[in-house]
Design an enzyme around this catalytic site. Sequence first.
Site, PDB file in Angstrom:
ATOM      1  N   GLY A  48       0.818  -1.202   0.000  1.00  0.00           N
ATOM      2  CA  GLY A  48       0.000   0.000   0.000  1.00  0.00           C
ATOM      3  C   GLY A  48       0.852   1.252   0.000  1.00  0.00           C
ATOM      4  N   CYS A  49       0.197   2.396  -0.234  1.00  0.00           N
ATOM      5  CA  CYS A  49       0.921   3.664  -0.353  1.00  0.00           C
ATOM      6  C   CYS A  49       1.466   4.138   0.994  1.00  0.00           C
ATOM      7  CB  CYS A  49       0.021   4.715  -0.981  1.00  0.00           C
ATOM      8  SG  CYS A  49      -1.620   4.862  -0.224  1.00  0.00           S
ATOM      9  N   TYR A  50       0.625   4.128   2.025  1.00  0.00           N
ATOM     10  CA  TYR A  50       1.097   4.511   3.352  1.00  0.00           C
ATOM     11  C   TYR A  50       2.236   3.597   3.806  1.00  0.00           C
ATOM     12  CZ  TYR A  50      -2.670   7.788   4.721  1.00  0.00           C
ATOM     13  OH  TYR A  50      -3.505   8.876   4.844  1.00  0.00           O
ATOM     14  N   THR A  51       2.070   2.303   3.530  1.00  0.00           N
ATOM     15  CA  THR A  51       3.056   1.347   4.023  1.00  0.00           C
ATOM     16  C   THR A  51       4.404   1.531   3.336  1.00  0.00           C
ATOM     17  OG1 THR A  51       2.122  -0.226   2.454  1.00  0.00           O
ATOM     18  CG2 THR A  51       1.401  -0.405   4.702  1.00  0.00           C
TER      19      THR A  51
ATOM     20  N   CYS B 101       5.696   4.205   2.036  1.00  0.00           N
ATOM     21  CA  CYS B 101       6.315   5.434   2.529  1.00  0.00           C
ATOM     22  C   CYS B 101       6.867   5.250   3.942  1.00  0.00           C
ATOM     23  CB  CYS B 101       5.279   6.550   2.494  1.00  0.00           C
ATOM     24  SG  CYS B 101       5.967   8.201   2.321  1.00  0.00           S
TER      25      CYS B 101
END
Length: 344
Positions: free
Chosen positions: A147-150, A152
Site C-alpha cells: 500500500g501507499c502509506y506502508t 512510505c
Amino acid sequence: MKASVIGATGFAGAELLRLLDGHPEVELAAITSESSTGENITAMYPHLASRIETTLSSMKDIEQIADNSDVIFIALPHGHAMKIGRQLKTRNVKIVDLGGDYRFKDPKVFEAWYKVEHEDPETKAVYGLTELYREQVRDAKILANPGCYTTCSILALVPLLNAGLIKTSGIIVDAKSGTTGAGRSLKLGSLYCSVNENFHAYGVASHRHTPEIEQVYSDYAGKDVIIQFTPHLLPVDRGILATCYADLCEGVTAAQVSKAFADMYANEYFIRLRGQGVFPEIKNVRASNYVDIGWQLDQRTGRVIVMSALDNLVKGAAGQAVQNMNVMFGMQENTGLTQLPIYP
C-alpha cells in the site's frame, strides 16, 4: 509481453494504463470494469484519448483473459484478488495484486483487520516492496503490491531497524495522504466540500495498514515491533508524506544514521536520499516513482525524525506494480518509469 488490468477505471487502474502505455515492452491485452463493461475507457478518462482507445470487458472472462496475458494487474478493493488468484493458480500467468488480499504472511491477520474471510489462505505470495525483497520478487507467481502509506512508512525506518540504531518500542508514524488514496467511489468524506480547506485524521488506532507496516519492521528488527500509526487526509489530489519518530539507541550518532541509509539505498534508482536536515515535499515527487527521504536528529529528546514522500498513485500503487513486473520478467527495473516528477 501482454498485460491486462482488472479494475481499470479506478484511480490506480487508470494510472497503470498511463504507465503501461509508455512501457516499451508491454502491450495491453484486456482491461475490465464491472460497472462500465462495454464502454470505451476514454469515456471516463478523456486524457487517454487517441492512445488507449480500448473497450472495457468483464472479469467474468478471467480465464480467457489469463490465457491471453503474461501478467494480470488486479486494481480492485480487497476481497476480489484472492478469488482470482485461487481460480488462476494453474494458469501460466503472473498476478500483481494492488489490494491487500495477499500482503500478510498470516491470513488470520488479514481477516482480523479487513473483516473478511480469506478465500485463498494456502497461497504464499511475495510481498512486493522491491527495494527490500527484490530476490523474492524475481520468482513470484502472485505478488502483493504494498500500500501507499506502508511503502512510505516502511522505507523510512527499515534502514535504522536493520542497523539496530533505534529502539523497537515507541515508534510513531504520522502520515498524510492525498484524496486519491481513498479511491474513486463516491464517499461523503471525499467530496469537495468535505476535503477543501480541511485537514483531519482518520482510522486512529485502527487503520488496516498498521499490521502491514509492523510485519516488515519486525522482519528487519528481528523481533516483534508494535507502532502507533495515524493517517490524515490532505486537501490535495495525490501524494503521501510520512513523518516517523523513533527513539535512538544509546550513543547513536548522526553519522551512523546517515551511513545506515546509504548502506541500504545508495544504489537504489527510485530512492532519493535527501540527507540530514532536508525535509521532503510531496510536490517534488508528483507523478513519479521516486521516494524522497530526509531525516533530523533531536538531541534534546534522543529521537530521530525521518520524513519520506512519494506519489500514492505511482510508487504507492501503479508505478511500484510496474517496477515489480519488470523484476518478475527479467527486465531493467526502471523500464517505463524514468519520468521526472512534474512541477509545479
